[in-house]
Design an enzyme around this catalytic site. Sequence first.
Site, PDB file in Angstrom:
ATOM      1  CG  HIS A 103      23.026   1.516 -17.571  1.00 55.92           C
ATOM      2  ND1 HIS A 103      23.824   2.040 -16.577  1.00 55.92           N
ATOM      3  CD2 HIS A 103      23.172   2.334 -18.651  1.00 55.92           C
ATOM      4  CE1 HIS A 103      24.441   3.130 -17.035  1.00 55.92           C
ATOM      5  NE2 HIS A 103      24.055   3.327 -18.287  1.00 55.92           N
ATOM      6  CG  ASP A 127      20.508   6.263 -18.837  1.00 52.51           C
ATOM      7  OD1 ASP A 127      19.458   6.739 -18.357  1.00 52.51           O
ATOM      8  OD2 ASP A 127      21.543   6.934 -19.002  1.00 52.51           O
TER       9      ASP A 127
END
Length: 261
Positions: free
Chosen positions: A217, A72
């Site tokens: 992430h 993400d």
Amino acid sequence: MPSLTRKMKNTGTGLRAAAALLAAAALTPALTGCANVDTTAPSTVRSAPASPAAAFGSVDCRKAKCIALTFDAGPSEHSARLLDILKDKQVPATFFLLGKRHIEKYPELVRRMAAEGHEVANHTWTHKILTRSEPEEIREELERPNAEIERLTGRRPTLMRPPQGRTDDTVHEICRELGLAEVLWSVTAKDYKTNDSALITQRVLAQSSRDGIILLHDIYDGTVPAVPGIIDALKERGYVFVTVPQLLAPGKAEPGKVYRP
């Protein structure tokens, strides 16, 4: 968190039980704001005719022990190194990209993600919490990354991930209009709280299971260095890495629906 105040007759057993409960609570994926959302598991989707072979080869997750690696909030300065690792390991991933200061700053990495067979998806333009936004704002948050990704890759995203996993009926309806399915997760390293790569690896491995969707992430310093170890360890356990669409195949994600293992 479950209560740990009840006295236990066997001290050793009690301490072990308490430690297990604390560990489970610490690693539970934080899907804030969507506790009452109806979700569909990948295993229930795989009923349509088989889809064409993907860039990394055809994988039948009805038979294989599949798991999806997702990232993400990129692209970032770490994403090129991550793509090198994935290419070397021959592992596909799904990237849920942010627009402002990410897609607009690293357009060449968006193109590379698509060109190397990864799934490029939508994580909004500014990471605005959609459940706190007006419908027009939600639509703009999703339309802008869609348009930019399509411009850069020639393919419009079909998947999105709501920031913090927060979603509701209004978000579902707008996603349906825009042709987007929502994808949550089952594994989180909470890498936004630590740059300890060993800890990130440990957390992912502790939670991983068949049909899992791993949330990481690539914007944080400790995450990309953890990826090779995560991949190697899960391959040793017999896992096959796939994109989210491959995880659902031969079924297909439907716009407006929410998917989570």
